[in-house]
Every structure is written in C-alpha cells, then in structure tokens.
Design a protein around this motif. Structure first.
Motif, PDB file in Angstrom:
ATOM      1  N   VAL A   3     -33.980  29.508  -4.762  1.00  0.00           N
ATOM      2  CA  VAL A   3     -34.343  29.685  -6.161  1.00  0.00           C
ATOM      3  C   VAL A   3     -34.237  31.159  -6.544  1.00  0.00           C
ATOM      4  N   PHE A   4     -34.636  32.052  -5.625  1.00  0.00           N
ATOM      5  CA  PHE A   4     -34.559  33.488  -5.899  1.00  0.00           C
ATOM      6  C   PHE A   4     -33.111  33.935  -6.083  1.00  0.00           C
ATOM      7  N   GLU A   5     -32.212  33.450  -5.232  1.00  0.00           N
ATOM      8  CA  GLU A   5     -30.796  33.816  -5.337  1.00  0.00           C
ATOM      9  C   GLU A   5     -30.202  33.317  -6.651  1.00  0.00           C
ATOM     10  N   ALA A   7     -31.858  32.800  -9.464  1.00  0.00           N
ATOM     11  CA  ALA A   7     -32.423  33.632 -10.533  1.00  0.00           C
ATOM     12  C   ALA A   7     -31.742  34.994 -10.573  1.00  0.00           C
ATOM     13  N   LEU A   8     -31.498  35.582  -9.407  1.00  0.00           N
ATOM     14  CA  LEU A   8     -30.806  36.875  -9.364  1.00  0.00           C
ATOM     15  C   LEU A   8     -29.396  36.772  -9.929  1.00  0.00           C
ATOM     16  N   GLY A   9     -28.725  35.662  -9.670  1.00  0.00           N
ATOM     17  CA  GLY A   9     -27.395  35.458 -10.229  1.00  0.00           C
ATOM     18  C   GLY A   9     -27.405  35.495 -11.739  1.00  0.00           C
ATOM     19  N   ARG A  10     -28.415  34.885 -12.333  1.00  0.00           N
ATOM     20  CA  ARG A  10     -28.529  34.890 -13.795  1.00  0.00           C
ATOM     21  C   ARG A  10     -28.908  36.276 -14.320  1.00  0.00           C
ATOM     22  N   ILE A  11     -29.801  36.950 -13.622  1.00  0.00           N
ATOM     23  CA  ILE A  11     -30.224  38.287 -14.067  1.00  0.00           C
ATOM     24  C   ILE A  11     -29.063  39.270 -13.978  1.00  0.00           C
ATOM     25  N   PHE A  12     -28.374  39.296 -12.834  1.00  0.00           N
ATOM     26  CA  PHE A  12     -27.269  40.229 -12.669  1.00  0.00           C
ATOM     27  C   PHE A  12     -26.069  39.865 -13.540  1.00  0.00           C
ATOM     28  N   GLY A  13     -25.970  38.612 -13.959  1.00  0.00           N
ATOM     29  CA  GLY A  13     -24.890  38.190 -14.847  1.00  0.00           C
ATOM     30  C   GLY A  13     -25.152  38.495 -16.305  1.00  0.00           C
ATOM     31  N   ASN A  14     -26.392  38.820 -16.654  1.00  0.00           N
ATOM     32  CA  ASN A  14     -26.765  39.100 -18.032  1.00  0.00           C
ATOM     33  C   ASN A  14     -26.292  40.500 -18.418  1.00  0.00           C
ATOM     34  N   PRO A  15     -25.458  40.639 -19.465  1.00  0.00           N
ATOM     35  CA  PRO A  15     -24.945  41.958 -19.841  1.00  0.00           C
ATOM     36  C   PRO A  15     -26.030  42.919 -20.352  1.00  0.00           C
ATOM     37  N   SER A  16     -27.194  42.396 -20.724  1.00  0.00           N
ATOM     38  CA  SER A  16     -28.295  43.267 -21.151  1.00  0.00           C
ATOM     39  C   SER A  16     -29.049  43.846 -19.959  1.00  0.00           C
ATOM     40  N   VAL A  63     -27.142  41.955  -2.315  1.00  0.00           N
ATOM     41  CA  VAL A  63     -26.606  42.007  -0.954  1.00  0.00           C
ATOM     42  C   VAL A  63     -25.388  41.089  -0.841  1.00  0.00           C
ATOM     43  N   SER A  64     -25.398  39.974  -1.549  1.00  0.00           N
ATOM     44  CA  SER A  64     -24.253  39.056  -1.500  1.00  0.00           C
ATOM     45  C   SER A  64     -22.996  39.681  -2.103  1.00  0.00           C
ATOM     46  N   ASP A  65     -23.141  40.628  -3.032  1.00  0.00           N
ATOM     47  CA  ASP A  65     -21.991  41.321  -3.622  1.00  0.00           C
ATOM     48  C   ASP A  65     -21.533  42.504  -2.775  1.00  0.00           C
ATOM     49  N   ARG A  92     -37.867  42.903   0.055  1.00  0.00           N
ATOM     50  CA  ARG A  92     -38.551  42.071   1.042  1.00  0.00           C
ATOM     51  C   ARG A  92     -37.777  40.803   1.393  1.00  0.00           C
ATOM     52  N   GLU A  93     -37.137  40.180   0.412  1.00  0.00           N
ATOM     53  CA  GLU A  93     -36.380  38.948   0.658  1.00  0.00           C
ATOM     54  C   GLU A  93     -34.975  39.213   1.168  1.00  0.00           C
ATOM     55  N   ARG A  94     -34.596  40.475   1.289  1.00  0.00           N
ATOM     56  CA  ARG A  94     -33.272  40.883   1.773  1.00  0.00           C
ATOM     57  C   ARG A  94     -32.145  40.398   0.856  1.00  0.00           C
ATOM     58  N   LEU A  95     -32.410  40.422  -0.459  1.00  0.00           N
ATOM     59  CA  LEU A  95     -31.426  39.966  -1.438  1.00  0.00           C
ATOM     60  C   LEU A  95     -30.843  41.107  -2.264  1.00  0.00           C
ATOM     61  N   ILE A  96     -31.558  42.238  -2.357  1.00  0.00           N
ATOM     62  CA  ILE A  96     -31.138  43.343  -3.221  1.00  0.00           C
ATOM     63  C   ILE A  96     -31.178  44.653  -2.450  1.00  0.00           C
ATOM     64  N   TRP A  97     -30.107  45.441  -2.603  1.00  0.00           N
ATOM     65  CA  TRP A  97     -30.086  46.814  -2.103  1.00  0.00           C
ATOM     66  C   TRP A  97     -30.558  47.739  -3.210  1.00  0.00           C
ATOM     67  N   SER A  98     -31.360  48.732  -2.901  1.00  0.00           N
ATOM     68  CA  SER A  98     -31.661  49.842  -3.810  1.00  0.00           C
ATOM     69  C   SER A  98     -30.905  51.043  -3.277  1.00  0.00           C
ATOM     70  N   LEU A  99     -30.063  51.622  -4.137  1.00  0.00           N
ATOM     71  CA  LEU A  99     -29.218  52.741  -3.751  1.00  0.00           C
ATOM     72  C   LEU A  99     -29.613  53.982  -4.539  1.00  0.00           C
ATOM     73  N   ASP A 100     -29.841  55.081  -3.842  1.00  0.00           N
ATOM     74  CA  ASP A 100     -30.144  56.365  -4.451  1.00  0.00           C
ATOM     75  C   ASP A 100     -28.820  57.099  -4.633  1.00  0.00           C
TER      76      ASP A 100
END
Length: 104
Positions: A3-5, A7-16, A63-65, A92-100
């Motif tokens: 479900v998290f993946e 939701a992330l697909g929809r969030i990252f796909g949103n141009p806003s 992370v999938s991208d 925590r879920e190992r789904l998103i990288w934060s890059l500095d």
C-alpha cells in the motif's frame, strides 16, 4: 506492491509534488530519468558562540527508480545541476532515498 509503494507512486507522479530530473552516475556515466521531491530548508550550524544559517537542497527519490545513488553522482533538475554529497539515506520502510545536494 505494498500500500505504501502504491501511495508513493501516486505522490511522485503528481506534478504538484514531484518534478522530473536526470540522474547521472559519476562512475559509469549511466543516465536515468527519475522523479524527485525537492526540500530546500535552511540548516542552522553552530560554531563557538555563533549560529550560521545556510541554504540546503535535499531531494527525495524512490528506491525503485534509483536503486544505488552514490556521492559524486549528478542530479539535473531543469537547467540546474547538483552533485550528491554525503551518503544517501533511506527511510524506515526502505522506499525513499534522501539525497543531500550541492550546486555543481
């Protein structure tokens, strides 16, 4: 897919919420189109009795991208080019990288 993946697909796909970017490997020159969410908060650093406020550029990428970002890799957003500094950090879920990032 969790479900998290989904939701992330929809969030990252949103141009806003996210923008298109290009990742370029420093080691192999491989290029990949990714979507990133920008976070450009100020960072407060203390040195002795002084406090310094500096601009930062952080981005989140799935992370999938982008399975294996490394320091020194480039992220190009529009006409602006940034270098990944420091080690990428996953959530925590190992789904998103934060890059500095720093300007290149």
């Amino acid at each position: 897919m969790s479900v998290f993946e989904a939701a992330l697909g929809r969030i990252f796909g949103n141009p806003s919420m996210a923008v298109a970017a290009v990742w370029i490997s420093a080691a192999t020159s491989e290029e990949r189109t990714v979507r990133v969410m920008r976070r450009a908060q100020d960072r407060i650093s203390e040195f002795g009795a002084g406090r310094f406020v500096s601009d930062t550029m952080l981005v989140d990428v799935r992370v999938s991208d982008l399975p294996d970002p490394r320091p020194g890799d480039l992220i190009v957003i529009g006409a602006d080019s940034y270098t990944i500094q420091g080690e990428p950090v996953r959530d925590r879920e190992r789904l998103i990288w934060s890059l500095d990032l720093r300007p290149s």
